[in-house]
Design a protein around this motif. Structure first.
Motif, mmCIF file in Angstrom:
data_model
loop_
_atom_site.group_PDB
_atom_site.id
_atom_site.type_symbol
_atom_site.label_atom_id
_atom_site.label_comp_id
_atom_site.label_asym_id
_atom_site.label_seq_id
_atom_site.Cartn_x
_atom_site.Cartn_y
_atom_site.Cartn_z
ATOM 1 N N ASN A 125 -11.196 -32.833 -44.725
ATOM 2 C CA ASN A 125 -11.095 -32.122 -46.012
ATOM 3 C C ASN A 125 -10.832 -33.081 -47.160
ATOM 4 O OD1 ASN A 125 -11.537 -29.668 -44.778
ATOM 5 N ND2 ASN A 125 -9.369 -29.256 -44.491
ATOM 6 N N TYR A 126 -9.938 -34.044 -46.985
ATOM 7 C CA TYR A 126 -9.627 -34.994 -48.051
ATOM 8 C C TYR A 126 -10.829 -35.877 -48.368
ATOM 9 C CZ TYR A 126 -4.800 -33.576 -47.360
ATOM 10 O OH TYR A 126 -3.653 -32.836 -47.259
ATOM 11 N N ARG A 127 -11.595 -36.256 -47.329
ATOM 12 C CA ARG A 127 -12.792 -37.067 -47.559
ATOM 13 C C ARG A 127 -13.792 -36.297 -48.420
ATOM 14 N NH1 ARG A 127 -15.772 -37.804 -43.105
ATOM 15 N NH2 ARG A 127 -14.466 -36.781 -41.590
ATOM 16 N N TRP A 128 -14.020 -35.021 -48.083
ATOM 17 C CA TRP A 128 -15.001 -34.236 -48.830
ATOM 18 C C TRP A 128 -14.501 -33.886 -50.229
ATOM 19 C CZ3 TRP A 128 -19.906 -34.216 -47.988
ATOM 20 C CH2 TRP A 128 -20.379 -34.494 -46.702
ATOM 21 N N ILE A 129 -13.200 -33.748 -50.397
ATOM 22 C CA ILE A 129 -12.653 -33.524 -51.741
ATOM 23 C C ILE A 129 -12.901 -34.765 -52.602
ATOM 24 C CG2 ILE A 129 -10.473 -33.313 -53.032
ATOM 25 C CD1 ILE A 129 -9.546 -31.372 -50.794
ATOM 26 N N GLY A 130 -12.718 -35.945 -52.022
ATOM 27 C CA GLY A 130 -13.002 -37.190 -52.746
ATOM 28 C C GLY A 130 -14.468 -37.288 -53.129
ATOM 29 N N THR A 131 -15.363 -36.912 -52.222
ATOM 30 C CA THR A 131 -16.793 -36.957 -52.513
ATOM 31 C C THR A 131 -17.164 -35.930 -53.577
ATOM 32 O OG1 THR A 131 -17.244 -37.737 -50.280
ATOM 33 C CG2 THR A 131 -19.085 -36.800 -51.490
ATOM 34 N N ALA A 132 -16.557 -34.754 -53.516
ATOM 35 C CA ALA A 132 -16.808 -33.739 -54.547
ATOM 36 C C ALA A 132 -16.331 -34.233 -55.908
ATOM 37 C CB ALA A 132 -16.116 -32.429 -54.180
ATOM 38 N N THR A 133 -15.211 -34.962 -55.929
ATOM 39 C CA THR A 133 -14.718 -35.550 -57.179
ATOM 40 C C THR A 133 -15.720 -36.554 -57.727
ATOM 41 O OG1 THR A 133 -12.454 -35.253 -56.399
ATOM 42 C CG2 THR A 133 -12.778 -36.782 -58.225
ATOM 43 N N LEU A 134 -16.286 -37.396 -56.838
ATOM 44 C CA LEU A 134 -17.320 -38.343 -57.274
ATOM 45 C C LEU A 134 -18.541 -37.608 -57.819
ATOM 46 C CD1 LEU A 134 -17.272 -41.083 -54.486
ATOM 47 C CD2 LEU A 134 -16.676 -41.370 -56.889
ATOM 48 N N ALA A 135 -18.922 -36.502 -57.171
ATOM 49 C CA ALA A 135 -20.079 -35.728 -57.630
ATOM 50 C C ALA A 135 -19.821 -35.152 -59.023
ATOM 51 C CB ALA A 135 -20.385 -34.614 -56.636
ATOM 52 N N ILE A 136 -18.616 -34.652 -59.239
ATOM 53 C CA ILE A 136 -18.266 -34.102 -60.558
ATOM 54 C C ILE A 136 -18.281 -35.205 -61.609
ATOM 55 C CG2 ILE A 136 -16.367 -33.079 -61.880
ATOM 56 C CD1 ILE A 136 -15.718 -31.463 -59.293
ATOM 57 N N LEU A 137 -17.740 -36.382 -61.250
ATOM 58 C CA LEU A 137 -17.767 -37.512 -62.188
ATOM 59 C C LEU A 137 -19.202 -37.908 -62.519
ATOM 60 C CD1 LEU A 137 -14.907 -39.823 -60.840
ATOM 61 C CD2 LEU A 137 -14.943 -38.528 -62.981
ATOM 62 N N PHE A 138 -20.080 -37.894 -61.514
ATOM 63 C CA PHE A 138 -21.480 -38.239 -61.755
ATOM 64 C C PHE A 138 -22.134 -37.226 -62.688
ATOM 65 C CE2 PHE A 138 -25.984 -37.874 -60.608
ATOM 66 C CZ PHE A 138 -26.401 -39.143 -60.971
#
Length: 196
Positions: free
Chosen positions: A37-50
């Motif tokens: 879950n923490y890994r995918w939350i980090g990736t979702a954060t990167l997606a939002i930043l992008f």
């Protein structure tokens, strides 16, 4: 001659530093494995930043399109079985095709961790590309968006038809619960006398 020897020493030191960094990176990457879950939350954060970066600069649509095609490709690998029954009918882990076949677990062509790692790297590289103007190629983005949606729809239709044909579901939603026999104490307590 000493200058050549010192050049090899500097190169060897650089290689040692690179190996040490690589081991340290792999150590921390391995520590993230159980924290899905923490890994995918980090990736979702990167997606939002992008997405915010693309909206802010109003450009880099070709980078976004390339990222979307790459993620679609990864998604197909994630949803596909390791051994495609349509292509390879040799011995090995195969999906059961009849009710009488032995149960074989679904083995992905692209495991979840590798899927996550590839998407995370793709978002990081895409964010970095938005800082270089040579990647901001002027395109009419609505056409790219429509084309991507058409590709997505056709690809997912083909993948879903494949899932239906070979009767597999690439997701597991926890442990299955079976409704076994009811205990005799439950049935006897329900029919007992009531005290009013």
């Amino acid at each position: 001659m000493e200058s050549v020897g010192s050049g090899n020493g500097a190169s060897a030191a650089t290689m040692d530093q690179w190996r040490q960094f690589s081991r340290l990176f792999q150590f921390y990457l391995d520590k993230t494995t159980p924290h899905v879950n923490y890994r995918w939350i980090g990736t979702a954060t990167l997606a939002i930043l992008f997405v915010l970066r693309i909206i802010y600069v109003q450009g880099f649509y070709i980078v976004t399109y390339g990222l979307g095609i790459y993620i679609l490709n990864l998604l197909i690998g994630f949803l596909s079985p390791l051994v495609d029954p349509e292509v390879d009918s040799t011995d090995g882990p195969m999906l059961p095709t009849k009710g009488s076949d032995e149960f074989k677990p679904f083995i992905r062509r692209l495991p979840e961790f590798k899927f996550w790692y590839a998407i995370t790297k793709a978002f990081i590289i895409s964010i970095l590309m938005t800082f270089f103007s040579m990647f901001d190629i002027p395109v009419f983005w609505p056409i790219l968006l429509c084309y991507w949606f058409v590709l997505f729809a056709l690809t997912m239709k083909r993948q879903i038809m494949h899932m239906i044909k070979y009767k597999y579901v690439p997701f597991s939603i926890g442990k299955q619960k079976y409704g076994g026999k009811k205990s005799s104490s439950a049935s006897s307590s329900g029919g007992g006398s009531r005290a009013d």
